[in-house]
Scaffold this motif. Structure first.
Motif, short mmCIF file in Angstrom:
data_model
loop_
_atom_site.label_atom_id
_atom_site.label_comp_id
_atom_site.label_asym_id
_atom_site.label_seq_id
_atom_site.Cartn_x
_atom_site.Cartn_y
_atom_site.Cartn_z
N TRP A 57 0.84 -1.21 0.00
CA TRP A 57 0.00 0.00 0.00
C TRP A 57 0.87 1.25 0.00
O TRP A 57 0.60 2.21 -0.71
CB TRP A 57 -0.89 -0.01 1.23
N ARG A 58 1.92 1.22 0.81
CA ARG A 58 2.77 2.40 0.97
C ARG A 58 3.81 2.54 -0.13
O ARG A 58 4.43 3.59 -0.25
CB ARG A 58 3.45 2.36 2.33
N SER A 59 3.99 1.53 -0.93
CA SER A 59 4.99 1.59 -1.99
C SER A 59 4.59 2.59 -3.05
O SER A 59 3.47 2.57 -3.54
CB SER A 59 5.16 0.21 -2.61
N SER A 60 5.51 3.46 -3.42
CA SER A 60 5.21 4.47 -4.43
C SER A 60 5.14 3.86 -5.83
O SER A 60 4.56 4.45 -6.73
CB SER A 60 6.27 5.57 -4.40
N SER A 61 5.72 2.70 -6.01
CA SER A 61 5.73 2.07 -7.33
C SER A 61 4.59 1.07 -7.52
O SER A 61 4.55 0.36 -8.52
CB SER A 61 7.07 1.38 -7.56
#
Length: 123
Positions: A57-61
């Protein structure tokens, strides 16, 4: 490798967080807290699944191969745990694990298959 192009769209993570919550609460809800292998398997699998879902969820990619692979591995574990942990005769514990594991595994599989079915390319 980015599995899907939906960095803003997070339905898989929501499914996995709900599945993690259900599996975590299952020992109390279905009364198998005294069956230590079953309860601890549920708590550990739920905790690991929640960590992967939040990381994704927190991954920018967006979702990537390691989060999808980790979630799929947890799903497989949850399905196999009742027999590996020798609690397959405890029906509530067994079905809690199998149903959540199947949902998580299906979500991971759809995340890999869906872009191919709709013409999206894996990045």
């Amino acid at each position: 490798m980015n599995i899907s192009m939906r960095s803003k769209d997070k339905p898989i993570e929501i499914v996995n967080l709900v599945a993690a919550a259900c599996l975590f609460l299952a020992p109390w809800g279905f009364g198998f807290t005294s069956d230590w292998p079953a309860a601890w398997s549920a708590w550990l699998a739920a905790g690991m699944l929640a960590v992967y879902a939040v990381a994704s969820w927190r991954s920018s990619s967006g979702r990537n191969a390691w989060t999808v692979g980790g979630e799929a591995t947890i799903g497989i574990w949850a399905i196999c745990a009742p027999w590996v942990g020798h609690f397959s005769t405890n029906q509530p514990a067994m079905w809690s694990h199998v149903m959540v594991g199947a949902a998580v595994l299906l979500a991971a599989a759809l995340d890999v298959i869906w872009p191919h079915m709709h013409g999206s390319r894996m990045a």
